[in-house]
Design a protein around this motif. Sequence first.
Motif, short mmCIF file in Angstrom:
data_model
loop_
_atom_site.label_atom_id
_atom_site.label_comp_id
_atom_site.label_asym_id
_atom_site.label_seq_id
_atom_site.Cartn_x
_atom_site.Cartn_y
_atom_site.Cartn_z
N GLU A 72 -22.17 7.43 -64.52
CA GLU A 72 -22.29 6.13 -63.65
C GLU A 72 -23.76 5.78 -63.93
O GLU A 72 -24.60 6.61 -64.45
CB GLU A 72 -22.08 6.67 -62.22
N LYS A 73 -23.90 4.49 -63.52
CA LYS A 73 -25.36 3.89 -63.52
C LYS A 73 -26.31 4.76 -62.32
O LYS A 73 -25.67 4.77 -61.54
CB LYS A 73 -25.47 2.44 -63.39
N LEU A 74 -27.33 4.93 -62.66
CA LEU A 74 -28.37 5.61 -61.81
C LEU A 74 -29.74 4.81 -62.05
O LEU A 74 -30.32 4.72 -63.51
CB LEU A 74 -28.51 7.07 -62.02
N PHE A 75 -30.42 4.09 -61.14
CA PHE A 75 -31.74 3.38 -61.45
C PHE A 75 -31.38 2.33 -62.58
O PHE A 75 -32.44 1.99 -63.12
CB PHE A 75 -32.92 4.41 -61.73
N GLY A 76 -30.15 1.90 -62.81
CA GLY A 76 -29.99 0.81 -63.54
C GLY A 76 -29.72 1.45 -65.13
O GLY A 76 -29.43 0.88 -66.07
N VAL A 77 -29.95 2.55 -65.24
CA VAL A 77 -29.64 3.37 -66.77
C VAL A 77 -28.14 3.79 -66.54
O VAL A 77 -27.56 4.61 -66.05
CB VAL A 77 -30.55 4.76 -66.69
N VAL A 78 -27.54 3.27 -68.00
CA VAL A 78 -26.25 3.54 -68.12
C VAL A 78 -26.45 5.18 -68.44
O VAL A 78 -26.85 5.46 -69.12
CB VAL A 78 -25.54 2.88 -69.44
N ASN A 79 -25.19 5.70 -67.68
CA ASN A 79 -24.80 7.20 -67.82
C ASN A 79 -25.97 7.78 -67.22
O ASN A 79 -26.13 8.95 -67.41
CB ASN A 79 -24.59 7.53 -69.40
N GLY A 80 -26.69 7.14 -66.52
CA GLY A 80 -27.89 7.66 -65.64
C GLY A 80 -27.45 9.08 -64.88
O GLY A 80 -28.45 10.08 -64.60
N THR A 81 -26.47 9.24 -64.43
CA THR A 81 -25.77 10.43 -63.53
C THR A 81 -25.70 11.67 -64.57
O THR A 81 -25.33 12.85 -64.06
CB THR A 81 -24.63 10.19 -62.63
N ASP A 82 -25.53 11.60 -65.85
CA ASP A 82 -25.21 12.42 -66.85
C ASP A 82 -26.28 13.40 -66.92
O ASP A 82 -27.42 12.84 -67.46
CB ASP A 82 -24.56 12.07 -68.40
N PRO A 83 -26.24 14.62 -66.80
CA PRO A 83 -27.31 15.55 -66.93
C PRO A 83 -28.08 15.43 -68.12
O PRO A 83 -27.25 15.53 -69.21
CB PRO A 83 -26.46 17.01 -66.84
N LEU A 84 -29.53 15.17 -68.19
CA LEU A 84 -30.19 15.15 -69.33
C LEU A 84 -29.93 13.72 -70.21
O LEU A 84 -30.61 13.73 -71.34
CB LEU A 84 -30.22 16.61 -70.19
N GLN A 85 -29.59 12.86 -69.42
CA GLN A 85 -29.61 11.55 -70.01
C GLN A 85 -31.02 10.93 -69.84
O GLN A 85 -31.13 10.95 -68.55
CB GLN A 85 -28.55 10.58 -69.54
N ILE A 86 -31.93 10.83 -70.51
CA ILE A 86 -33.26 10.77 -70.28
C ILE A 86 -33.73 9.17 -70.91
O ILE A 86 -33.35 9.09 -72.15
CB ILE A 86 -34.35 11.77 -70.74
N GLU A 87 -33.98 8.45 -70.07
CA GLU A 87 -34.64 7.10 -70.44
C GLU A 87 -36.08 6.97 -69.96
O GLU A 87 -36.30 7.38 -69.00
CB GLU A 87 -33.81 6.21 -69.53
N VAL A 88 -36.72 6.43 -70.98
CA VAL A 88 -38.30 6.24 -70.91
C VAL A 88 -38.46 4.68 -70.23
O VAL A 88 -38.10 3.67 -70.85
CB VAL A 88 -39.05 6.18 -72.23
N PRO A 89 -38.93 4.75 -68.86
CA PRO A 89 -38.71 3.57 -68.18
C PRO A 89 -40.05 2.46 -69.11
O PRO A 89 -41.11 2.87 -69.36
CB PRO A 89 -39.42 3.79 -66.98
N ARG A 90 -39.57 1.23 -69.17
CA ARG A 90 -40.37 0.46 -69.98
C ARG A 90 -40.20 -0.88 -69.57
O ARG A 90 -39.24 -1.06 -69.02
CB ARG A 90 -40.71 0.65 -71.57
N PHE A 91 -40.76 -2.21 -70.21
CA PHE A 91 -40.69 -3.38 -69.78
C PHE A 91 -40.20 -3.84 -71.38
O PHE A 91 -41.01 -3.85 -72.38
CB PHE A 91 -41.81 -4.02 -69.27
N SER A 92 -38.89 -4.50 -71.21
CA SER A 92 -38.80 -4.99 -72.46
C SER A 92 -39.17 -6.37 -72.80
O SER A 92 -39.22 -6.84 -74.04
CB SER A 92 -37.15 -5.11 -72.69
#
Length: 140
Positions: A72-92
């Motif tokens: 599921e999405k978490l904070f707008g991150v696709v698969n954000g609820t998956d353990p250790l799915q890590i996204e670096v927040p940035r501005f595109s």
Amino acid sequence: AAQDVIFAADNLVNGIATFALQTGVSLPKDSTMTLSFRINNPATARSAPALTMSVSSDDFAVAPFAMISSHEKLFGVVNGTDPLQIEVPRFSTADMAQSTPFTSAVNTLELKIVGTVNLKATDDSKITVSGLVGAQVECI
């Protein structure tokens, strides 16, 4: 029935966490246990790894098996609820323009940003624009 069971973390070595039930605690058949623990996420982006779990006791052992994530999405991150799915927040997108280039004129600066994650309005949420040397800022 769900129940929170207290575990003691024995260690985290080479990506493997080991937990031991505290003395006197058991997990009855057909009951649900919740095990929560905190880790520090890595500093770089990565996809969620395949996670496995196994159980051993004096009476039996359960061979390693794949764990399932909700994807599921978490904070707008696709698969954000998956353990250790890590996204670096940035501005595109981070575009800035001004209304006039002339001296002593009132100038309106406009910043357009598009984030890769949700930015929630909290007391700690701030956008900082640096390099406005020689200007006096007047918020509109």
